[in-house]
Design an enzyme around this catalytic site. Sequence first.
Site, PDB file in Angstrom:
ATOM      1  N   SER A 112       0.833  -1.187   0.000  1.00 27.39           N
ATOM      2  CA  SER A 112       0.000   0.000   0.000  1.00 27.39           C
ATOM      3  C   SER A 112       0.882   1.257   0.000  1.00 27.39           C
ATOM      4  CB  SER A 112      -0.952  -0.043   1.203  1.00 27.39           C
ATOM      5  OG  SER A 112      -1.985   0.898   1.058  1.00 27.39           O
ATOM      6  N   GLU A 206      -2.062  -3.211  -7.283  1.00 26.39           N
ATOM      7  CA  GLU A 206      -3.232  -3.461  -6.433  1.00 26.39           C
ATOM      8  C   GLU A 206      -3.711  -2.108  -5.953  1.00 26.39           C
ATOM      9  OE1 GLU A 206      -3.719  -3.218  -2.775  1.00 26.39           O
ATOM     10  OE2 GLU A 206      -1.915  -1.990  -2.680  1.00 26.39           O
ATOM     11  N   HIS A 275      -4.925  -5.540  -0.787  1.00 26.81           N
ATOM     12  CA  HIS A 275      -5.779  -5.202   0.347  1.00 26.81           C
ATOM     13  C   HIS A 275      -6.836  -6.244   0.706  1.00 26.81           C
ATOM     14  CE1 HIS A 275      -3.960  -1.205  -0.022  1.00 26.81           C
ATOM     15  NE2 HIS A 275      -4.403  -0.974   1.187  1.00 26.81           N
TER      16      HIS A 275
END
Lengths: 301, 301
Positions: A112, A206, A275
């Site tokens: 992330s 992602e 995630h």
Amino acid sequence: MKPVRRLPLPLRRGARVGVFAPAGPVAIPRLRRGVERLEAEGFRVVEAANVRSRDGYLAGDDEARLAGLEELLDAGVEALLASRGGFGSARLLGRLPWERLTSWGGWLVGFSDLTALHAGMAACTQLATLHGPMVATLTRHEGSTRRLFQWLRGEAPEMLFRLTSAQVVRDGVARGVAVGGNLSVLTSLIGSRFEPDWDGVVLFLEDVGEPLYRLDRMLTQLRLASRLGRIVALVGGRFVGCGRGERRFRERWRALLAEAAPPSAVVVEGLPFGHGTVNTPFPLGIQVEVDTRRRWVRLGG
Amino acid sequence: MKPVRRLPLPLRRGARVGVFAPAGPVAIPRLRRGVERLEAEGFRVVEAANVRSRDGYLAGDDEARLAGLEELLDAGVEALLASRGGFGSARLLGRLPWERLTSWGGWLVGFSDLTALHAGMAACTQLATLHGPMVATLTRHEGSTRRLFQWLRGEAPEMLFRLTSAQVVRDGVARGVAVGGNLSVLTSLIGSRFEPDWDGVVLFLEDVGEPLYRLDRMLTQLRLASRLGRIVALVGGRFVGCGRGERRFRERWRALLAEAAPPSAVVVEGLPFGHGTVNTPFPLGIQVEVDTRRRWVRLGG
């Protein structure tokens, strides 16, 4: 910097593992559970002073977050595990001690927002890094966490992901250095000296909570800026909470990925990293192979 | 392309005004009210064929949205007013008929997602454009709409904004070409050939629905990519729905703006343009002056 980098040395039982917080503040109970999991695994956990700090959306100001990292290097940790993501890593990129990190030579782990640090390590050091769970998510999925520990101990299998036919968007075999992480964070590095070297790479992507039009905007930026013209494969992970209110999300998303990648590139999507509940760790900076006939993404090739 | 560009010719009563849809689909009742407002003002409104189309988050596919614009040029419109924003303009940038638009020489009007077309016009034509309301928001605030019509008729005053002392972040006098629009859209152009020329400009920024950490991420990108080092002024508009759940939003936001601008740049914020009720139109591509002592942002200087 050479795109292919080296993996850090394996950790032994009792190795010092540092928990640092370059981005957002963490919920203390989740931090505690993650630290307990690390200790149960036999690591000696060292927590940076700012890990429990909260300054708005940041775990302390830039100075505190930087000092937290330096302090862990001083303490002799062999791995740096991020407490959580959020936002903040990119704010530190211009001030991180890259030479010290290179000679340090340990493991950097996260995903992330940590994509900014993965990119920084790629641009400024010779070290491969590990895209995977953060301390706050270590108790989310035992398989992902076990695989993370295998990586840290040098015991991970060469097989990274098995592919199903439903995950294949465009067939082929491709080999290149693994690059990537969070799409929002990657696009936010464009134009800076920490932006990835995109040529010949296998690009992992992602994201979370980005409606389809925003994913389109980000891929459009990569296309308009001619960043993806020479990637060899595009590997999509989980895009959690990205399809809300969108009819035929998956179909449209696959079309956007196919449009973004050059016609020669292999495209797969829906792999269990990012995630979602399952967040299978994999290295960045190492040569990988995507083979849709053999249905795998694995090291080497 | 020269950063200072020319304003299109004033429209006369009865001039043809084209409504085009380069981005998202519009709610028909709002479109209708906007068209009625244009007609009440004495314009002959021509609607592009795709204006009422809906294809997910787009008002028709790329071909339909492009054809809609070309069709209005064929019909001899003297202004192109966007039906609404959303997302989609950037997808057309690589395929717009820039030479034709240059020789056309009319008014391009919009904001938000239309920032991509403002930037495209700046990069590829000699025409100034107008940052202001879209057809779907023409009945939102009568003063903003009246000012838009003044601009189209060549009757707008040189005074763009009066400043209050509360709007001043960093004092000074600065003159430069007006550039900007939506912060999210501007950052999504970085690395492409449609990215603004940032040097010596007065940069106008606004946004909607972006939490503070995202605004930080965008300004951090501009800093890491060294894009703002030579701007002369930063002019913040409305950042609607950006402060949710954030303590001391305004204070933190002002600090981020002050950090993003070079120390020599004038910084003001909170001006009534962008996604708020009041959306005062102003031209892009024209020389403007920001003077915090005289408390104005005006043309020329």
